[in-house]
Write an enzyme that holds these catalytic residues in place. Sequence first.
Site, PDB file in Angstrom:
ATOM      1  CG  HIS A  55      -1.705 -15.340   3.145  1.00 26.61           C
ATOM      2  ND1 HIS A  55      -1.476 -13.986   3.307  1.00 26.61           N
ATOM      3  CD2 HIS A  55      -0.970 -15.718   2.075  1.00 26.61           C
ATOM      4  CE1 HIS A  55      -0.638 -13.567   2.378  1.00 26.61           C
ATOM      5  NE2 HIS A  55      -0.307 -14.596   1.616  1.00 26.61           N
ATOM      6  NE  ARG A 102      -2.359 -10.463   1.201  1.00 21.35           N
ATOM      7  CZ  ARG A 102      -2.444  -9.158   1.026  1.00 21.35           C
ATOM      8  NH1 ARG A 102      -3.597  -8.547   1.170  1.00 21.35           N
ATOM      9  NH2 ARG A 102      -1.377  -8.437   0.716  1.00 21.35           N
ATOM     10  NE  ARG A 105      -0.410  -7.947   4.331  1.00 18.63           N
ATOM     11  CZ  ARG A 105      -0.273  -6.875   3.546  1.00 18.63           C
ATOM     12  NH1 ARG A 105      -1.144  -5.872   3.653  1.00 18.63           N
ATOM     13  NH2 ARG A 105       0.710  -6.798   2.676  1.00 18.63           N
ATOM     14  CE1 TYR A 127      -1.416 -14.707  -4.983  1.00 17.36           C
ATOM     15  CE2 TYR A 127      -0.416 -12.541  -4.842  1.00 17.36           C
ATOM     16  CZ  TYR A 127      -0.906 -13.669  -4.227  1.00 17.36           C
ATOM     17  OH  TYR A 127      -0.881 -13.777  -2.854  1.00 17.36           O
ATOM     18  CE  LYS A 148       4.140  -7.537   6.979  1.00 15.32           C
ATOM     19  NZ  LYS A 148       4.508  -8.740   6.184  1.00 15.32           N
ATOM     20  CG  HIS A 198       1.993  -7.202  -2.218  1.00 13.58           C
ATOM     21  ND1 HIS A 198       1.694  -8.113  -3.205  1.00 13.58           N
ATOM     22  CD2 HIS A 198       1.682  -7.815  -1.046  1.00 13.58           C
ATOM     23  CE1 HIS A 198       1.225  -9.225  -2.666  1.00 13.58           C
ATOM     24  NE2 HIS A 198       1.213  -9.057  -1.354  1.00 13.58           N
TER      25      HIS A 198
END
Length: 347
Positions: free
Chosen positions: A289, A292, A193, A324, A217, A315
């Site tokens: 992003h 990414r 990120r 994806y 995150k 994630h």
Amino acid sequence: MAEEIKNKSDKKKTDSEKLIRLCGELPDICQSFLLETGTEMALSTRLAYARELKWFFEFLESYSPKFCDTRIIDVSVDQIRTITSQDISRYLTLYKDKGHGERTLARKRASLSRFFTYLSDNRIISFNPVAAAVKVKIHQSDEVIHLDFDEQNRLLDTVEDGQGLTKDQLKYHDRYRLRDTALITLLLDTGMRVSEVHGISLKDIDFDNRSVLITRKGGNLQTIYFADDVADLLQEYIAQRQSQQELSPNAPLFVTAREERLSIRAIQVLVKKYTSAAIPGKGVKLSPHKMRSSFAMGFYEETKDILALQRKLGHKNLSATNIYAKATDKQMKETRSVVSERRNKKG
């Protein structure tokens, strides 16, 4: 940079003033929720919750007989205890009928859920009425905007040689060429990120293991690995800086001309600058992003390992990674060693 810091300070002051003003228009218990959770939630998040709560109580004032004779600021805890799942469902349905999208409805529901969870956790109410309210399903598109292999090559060519940049942009291109090449290549090669790249310091990099320690995150630390060619670019960039001054291990990795940490906004702007020049039309939609996303598409195409991709992207929920897997018909064939492949092709 001083101007940027001033603008951020002014914005925080303005947001704080807005939050205090909104708190003065809401029931006392809402003020407790918004002001006592300052260490848990960012100021911008609390401001967004305050707005959502104001809209919700305005709805109750207009549509619920239990609240129509009471000013919002005078709503008592006993009245809040009478709020039902049906009230919340009607509120969400009203906004849906007004044409608001799934994400807006989901945000409204999540804001109310956070508020009522706070009340429940503090034993002010016996249960969270949002739990039984109508659910909001967000339909995910199978399309993932990303750079294919040729587009990545064009982007990196633009970063290196400046082709497509304006005259004003070219004035500073040579000064920042190595930094920007290393930064964008790192984004493409690891899928980090922009906030994670922003937070890297020199001490976080382990060139022996071709890895970097980043803060994910949510605050968790994770070691991310990069390709040999990325290591070469990073070492070349750091050596360039060291030739000008001695660097502390605590020094940020990506910096401005004044050796100040490159801001998240600055990274977003430079990515947009290069993608717009390299891929006119599509480039304006390509934020950091999307670098990414480009990594994720290539990694899954090559490995078909959704759990490994989940870990690489950091994630918490597999559902965020599954987009994806659903886009396999549009995936790239290579991303992991994009720089190596490109240089071999040029050689």
